[in-house]
Design a protein around this motif. Structure first.
Motif, PDB file in Angstrom:
ATOM      1  N   SER A 141      -1.407  11.681   1.737  1.00  0.00           N
ATOM      2  CA  SER A 141      -2.708  11.436   2.369  1.00  0.00           C
ATOM      3  C   SER A 141      -3.122   9.970   2.277  1.00  0.00           C
ATOM      4  O   SER A 141      -3.820   9.462   3.154  1.00  0.00           O
ATOM      5  CB  SER A 141      -3.778  12.332   1.734  1.00  0.00           C
ATOM      6  OG  SER A 141      -3.868  12.082   0.349  1.00  0.00           O
ATOM      7  N   SER A 142      -2.680   9.285   1.249  1.00  0.00           N
ATOM      8  CA  SER A 142      -2.996   7.857   1.126  1.00  0.00           C
ATOM      9  C   SER A 142      -2.379   7.050   2.262  1.00  0.00           C
ATOM     10  O   SER A 142      -2.976   6.098   2.763  1.00  0.00           O
ATOM     11  CB  SER A 142      -2.502   7.309  -0.219  1.00  0.00           C
ATOM     12  OG  SER A 142      -3.185   7.926  -1.287  1.00  0.00           O
ATOM     13  N   LEU A 143      -1.186   7.451   2.701  1.00  0.00           N
ATOM     14  CA  LEU A 143      -0.547   6.791   3.834  1.00  0.00           C
ATOM     15  C   LEU A 143      -1.380   6.998   5.095  1.00  0.00           C
ATOM     16  O   LEU A 143      -1.593   6.065   5.870  1.00  0.00           O
ATOM     17  CB  LEU A 143       0.865   7.335   4.039  1.00  0.00           C
ATOM     18  CG  LEU A 143       1.565   6.902   5.341  1.00  0.00           C
ATOM     19  CD1 LEU A 143       1.727   5.389   5.403  1.00  0.00           C
ATOM     20  CD2 LEU A 143       2.910   7.606   5.482  1.00  0.00           C
ATOM     21  N   ARG A 144      -1.867   8.234   5.301  1.00  0.00           N
ATOM     22  CA  ARG A 144      -2.676   8.520   6.493  1.00  0.00           C
ATOM     23  C   ARG A 144      -3.965   7.700   6.492  1.00  0.00           C
ATOM     24  O   ARG A 144      -4.395   7.209   7.528  1.00  0.00           O
ATOM     25  CB  ARG A 144      -3.000  10.013   6.570  1.00  0.00           C
ATOM     26  CG  ARG A 144      -1.796  10.903   6.665  1.00  0.00           C
ATOM     27  CD  ARG A 144      -1.015  10.678   7.951  1.00  0.00           C
ATOM     28  NE  ARG A 144       0.250  11.375   7.916  1.00  0.00           N
ATOM     29  CZ  ARG A 144       1.417  10.811   8.155  1.00  0.00           C
ATOM     30  NH1 ARG A 144       1.471   9.521   8.427  1.00  0.00           N
ATOM     31  NH2 ARG A 144       2.520  11.515   8.133  1.00  0.00           N
ATOM     32  N   VAL A 145      -4.563   7.551   5.322  1.00  0.00           N
ATOM     33  CA  VAL A 145      -5.787   6.731   5.225  1.00  0.00           C
ATOM     34  C   VAL A 145      -5.455   5.279   5.546  1.00  0.00           C
ATOM     35  O   VAL A 145      -6.173   4.612   6.307  1.00  0.00           O
ATOM     36  CB  VAL A 145      -6.416   6.854   3.823  1.00  0.00           C
ATOM     37  CG1 VAL A 145      -7.531   5.830   3.632  1.00  0.00           C
ATOM     38  CG2 VAL A 145      -6.942   8.262   3.601  1.00  0.00           C
ATOM     39  N   LYS A 146      -4.348   4.777   4.986  1.00  0.00           N
ATOM     40  CA  LYS A 146      -3.943   3.394   5.261  1.00  0.00           C
ATOM     41  C   LYS A 146      -3.678   3.194   6.750  1.00  0.00           C
ATOM     42  O   LYS A 146      -4.122   2.203   7.344  1.00  0.00           O
ATOM     43  CB  LYS A 146      -2.684   3.046   4.463  1.00  0.00           C
ATOM     44  CG  LYS A 146      -2.207   1.608   4.687  1.00  0.00           C
ATOM     45  CD  LYS A 146      -0.959   1.278   3.892  1.00  0.00           C
ATOM     46  CE  LYS A 146       0.277   1.531   4.716  1.00  0.00           C
ATOM     47  NZ  LYS A 146       1.501   0.986   4.087  1.00  0.00           N
ATOM     48  N   GLY A 198       0.811  -1.218   0.000  1.00  0.00           N
ATOM     49  CA  GLY A 198       0.000   0.000   0.000  1.00  0.00           C
ATOM     50  C   GLY A 198       0.840   1.263   0.000  1.00  0.00           C
ATOM     51  O   GLY A 198       2.058   1.234  -0.137  1.00  0.00           O
ATOM     52  N   ALA A 199       0.154   2.385   0.165  1.00  0.00           N
ATOM     53  CA  ALA A 199       0.790   3.702   0.107  1.00  0.00           C
ATOM     54  C   ALA A 199       1.732   3.916   1.286  1.00  0.00           C
ATOM     55  O   ALA A 199       1.490   3.420   2.381  1.00  0.00           O
ATOM     56  CB  ALA A 199      -0.283   4.789   0.106  1.00  0.00           C
ATOM     57  N   ASN A 200       2.803   4.652   1.035  1.00  0.00           N
ATOM     58  CA  ASN A 200       3.755   4.961   2.096  1.00  0.00           C
ATOM     59  C   ASN A 200       4.108   6.436   2.157  1.00  0.00           C
ATOM     60  O   ASN A 200       5.130   6.818   2.741  1.00  0.00           O
ATOM     61  CB  ASN A 200       5.028   4.116   1.939  1.00  0.00           C
ATOM     62  CG  ASN A 200       4.833   2.695   2.434  1.00  0.00           C
ATOM     63  OD1 ASN A 200       4.300   2.462   3.513  1.00  0.00           O
ATOM     64  ND2 ASN A 200       5.244   1.733   1.628  1.00  0.00           N
TER      65      ASN A 200
END
Length: 198
Positions: free
Chosen positions: A20-25, A15-17
């Protein structure tokens, strides 16, 4: 196996690292982690001749610490404890609230935090990728649950013998089985991740 600081723990291997995608993950992982801890605390297994059930709560704490790393693992365990303090029935049985948390189980809950941090740091050093090293980290993590747990519980017992009878003796076999399972599981997942990437 040389111990060097790794850039990733298991939760960072997919997944994202960044952004904002990291925060969602991370938010989703915390929610999933709390749900998993709650579910594992509710699992009860009775061994023959032992009246005290084994729960999977410590297994959940140790594996989340290893898979999430110290920081995300800490947020997860603190979120779990906060929900319990507010009255959500996240612990074994239907118990919840500050009164329950300040009772005989309080020291073990402190130990959950310490064990999560220890396993998170161990994972950063690569100990989660080798069964033997993972087993060593899990033994340390389990000790970090038992030490404050027994010290706290002793305040409710008449003697240290009673403290050990209440707080460790019934759980030794179950904890050994859980440690073996966790020591095999996390390195196996890492191998799977490595094969998936190759």
């Amino acid at each position: 196996m040389a111990l060097t600081m790794n850039d990733t723990v298991l939760s960072e291997a997919f997944g994202a690292n960044e952004g904002s995608s990291l925060r969602v993950k991370q938010a989703l992982l915390v929610i999933v982690g709390i749900a998993a801890l709650t579910a594992m605390a509710k699992i009860q297994v009775f061994l023959p001749g032992n009246p005290v059930p084994i729960t999977m709560g410590t297994f959940g704490v140790l594996t989340i610490g290893a898979a999430y790393g110290a920081r995300l693992g800490l947020v997860t365990i603190l979120g779990y404890l906060a929900l319990g303090a507010m009255g959500a029935t996240v612990f074994a049985g239907e118990k919840a609230g500050l009164t329950y948390m300040m009772g005989g189980t309080g020291g073990y809950l402190v130990g959950y935090v310490l064990a999560t941090l220890a396993l998170g740091f161990a994972a950063r050093k690569g100990m989660d990728r080798n069964v033997g090293m993972m087993a060593l980290a899990l033994l340390v993590g389990n000790a970090l649950i038992y030490v404050p747990g027994l010290l706290w519980l002793n305040g409710f017992a008449e003697s240290w013998a009673q403290t050990l009878e209440w707080g460790i003796t019934p759980f030794l076999i179950g904890d050994a089985l859980k440690l073996v399972l966790a020591a095999l599981l996390i390195p196996a997942v890492w191998k799977f991740v490595g094969k998936a990437r190759s």
